[in-house]
Design a protein around this motif. Sequence first.
Motif, PDB file in Angstrom:
ATOM      1  N   UNK A  64       0.856  -1.191   0.000  1.00 21.43           N
ATOM      2  CA  UNK A  64       0.000   0.000   0.000  1.00 21.43           C
ATOM      3  C   UNK A  64       0.888   1.237   0.000  1.00 21.43           C
ATOM      4  N   UNK A  65       0.690   2.105  -0.988  1.00 26.93           N
ATOM      5  CA  UNK A  65       1.564   3.274  -1.123  1.00 26.93           C
ATOM      6  C   UNK A  65       1.231   4.389  -0.143  1.00 26.93           C
ATOM      7  N   UNK A  66       0.013   4.395   0.431  1.00 30.79           N
ATOM      8  CA  UNK A  66      -0.353   5.408   1.433  1.00 30.79           C
ATOM      9  C   UNK A  66      -1.432   4.830   2.335  1.00 30.79           C
ATOM     10  N   UNK A  67      -1.119   4.712   3.621  1.00 27.49           N
ATOM     11  CA  UNK A  67      -2.130   4.226   4.573  1.00 27.49           C
ATOM     12  C   UNK A  67      -2.473   5.263   5.629  1.00 27.49           C
ATOM     13  N   UNK A  68      -1.841   6.426   5.545  1.00 25.50           N
ATOM     14  CA  UNK A  68      -2.088   7.484   6.507  1.00 25.50           C
ATOM     15  C   UNK A  68      -0.811   8.246   6.775  1.00 25.50           C
ATOM     16  N   UNK A  71      -5.830   5.077   7.720  1.00 21.53           N
ATOM     17  CA  UNK A  71      -7.051   4.648   7.040  1.00 21.53           C
ATOM     18  C   UNK A  71      -7.668   3.493   7.825  1.00 21.53           C
ATOM     19  N   UNK A  72      -8.984   3.466   7.889  1.00 19.76           N
ATOM     20  CA  UNK A  72      -9.709   2.487   8.695  1.00 19.76           C
ATOM     21  C   UNK A  72      -9.293   1.045   8.402  1.00 19.76           C
ATOM     22  N   UNK A  73      -9.073   0.722   7.133  1.00 18.45           N
ATOM     23  CA  UNK A  73      -8.696  -0.644   6.761  1.00 18.45           C
ATOM     24  C   UNK A  73      -7.369  -1.085   7.372  1.00 18.45           C
TER      25      UNK A  73
END
Length: 181
Positions: A73-77, A101-103
């Motif tokens: 994932x390139x951006x999760x927060x 991110x919620x996920x």
Amino acid sequence: MTAPTLASERLLMRPWRESDREPCAALNADPRVMATMGKQLTRDESDALADRIATHIESHGWGLWALEIPGKASFIGFAGLSRPPYETPFTPCIEVGWRLAFDHWGHGYATEAGRVALGFGFTVLDLPEIVSFTTVTNQRSRKVMERLGLVHDTDADFDHPMLAKDHPLLRHVLYRKRKAA
């Protein structure tokens, strides 16, 4: 000033990219993510926040880094260090914080990124203390703070100056961690 890219076992904490704006806007518009933040952000508000964060990192070499899970994932927060822009009895200070991110909740990423940020703050920036704060009811973040070794300073709990006096999230708890001797 070029900000470093920091790494943990599973995460990269890196300077922001233009491609982070869209997933950041989705994160800031998610009512689950923003439930303890006062309000969801519009796309323009989210872009303005991303701009402020990126500019701070470029100017100071530290801040709220974009979080990436390499190869997944390139951006999760974002997570890292910030300087609250308002006055309270405990400011000026440096805060460790995160927004994921919620996920990606429940996988230990906030704790992992928080440890890296604290290490950077205490070793590279030589800060004597780092704080963190959240709403009284945000048990998830409070547990992260405790896992990071921050201690609740009950005498320093406060009403957040950026929220209306009748806002349900007005009351905040303050946690502190001092640099080890």
